[in-house]
Design a protein around this motif. Structure first.
Motif, PDB file in Angstrom:
ATOM      1  N   ALA A 182       0.834  -1.200   0.000  1.00 60.99           N
ATOM      2  CA  ALA A 182       0.000   0.000   0.000  1.00 60.99           C
ATOM      3  C   ALA A 182       0.868   1.250   0.000  1.00 60.99           C
ATOM      4  CB  ALA A 182      -0.937  -0.004   1.209  1.00 60.99           C
ATOM      5  N   LEU A 216      -1.294   4.053  -1.638  1.00 58.32           N
ATOM      6  CA  LEU A 216      -2.689   3.741  -1.332  1.00 58.32           C
ATOM      7  C   LEU A 216      -2.873   3.570   0.170  1.00 58.32           C
ATOM      8  CD1 LEU A 216      -3.229   0.900  -3.967  1.00 58.32           C
ATOM      9  CD2 LEU A 216      -3.927   3.281  -4.189  1.00 58.32           C
ATOM     10  N   PRO A 270      -4.092   1.261   3.257  1.00 59.78           N
ATOM     11  CA  PRO A 270      -4.140  -0.203   3.391  1.00 59.78           C
ATOM     12  C   PRO A 270      -5.515  -0.769   3.025  1.00 59.78           C
ATOM     13  CG  PRO A 270      -2.967   0.737   5.252  1.00 59.78           C
ATOM     14  CD  PRO A 270      -3.549   1.894   4.466  1.00 59.78           C
ATOM     15  N   ALA A 303      -5.735  -0.954  -0.736  1.00 65.66           N
ATOM     16  CA  ALA A 303      -4.877  -2.036  -1.234  1.00 65.66           C
ATOM     17  C   ALA A 303      -5.544  -3.392  -1.014  1.00 65.66           C
ATOM     18  CB  ALA A 303      -3.516  -1.988  -0.552  1.00 65.66           C
TER      19      ALA A 303
END
Length: 108
Positions: free
Chosen positions: A5, A10, A12, A15
């Motif tokens: 991530a 991103l 988490p 992701a």
């Protein structure tokens, strides 16, 4: 997953969601997601108009002042596009569009 991530920029949770979508349907399922994330509130045409306006004086677009400030940019966006942004978002907008050179520096 946390490292993946972070490497992709991103959260988490996002992701994990992408991993789940990929596991269920592969690359085609990921592509089917299309554009994700928050929709722009200021369209590309409006952004182009904002950039052109900031390269002029505030007075030329009907605002008081000889130099642009973050607050004047915020006022212009609200007046012209009926979009309200926080000053922190205005800072990001200015930085991301290379407009910081057109603004008066705030006194420290």
């Amino acid at each position: 997953m946390t490292r993946v991530a972070a490497a992709l920029g991103l959260s988490p949770a996002t992701a994990r969601r992408y991993e789940s979508v990929f596991a269920a349907g592969g690359v085609d399922a990921l592509l089917a997601l299309g554009d994700v994330g928050r929709q722009r509130r200021l369209g590309m045409d409006s952004l182009a108009r904002l950039i052109c306006s900031v390269r002029q004086t505030p007075a030329s677009v009907g605002l008081a002042g000889e130099s642009w400030t973050n607050s004047l940019v915020q006022q212009f966006i609200e007046r012209e596009f009926s979009v309200t942004y926080s000053l922190s978002h205005i800072n990001r907008l200015i930085r991301d569009n290379g407009l910081q050179h057109w603004l008066r520096q705030s006194p420290k």
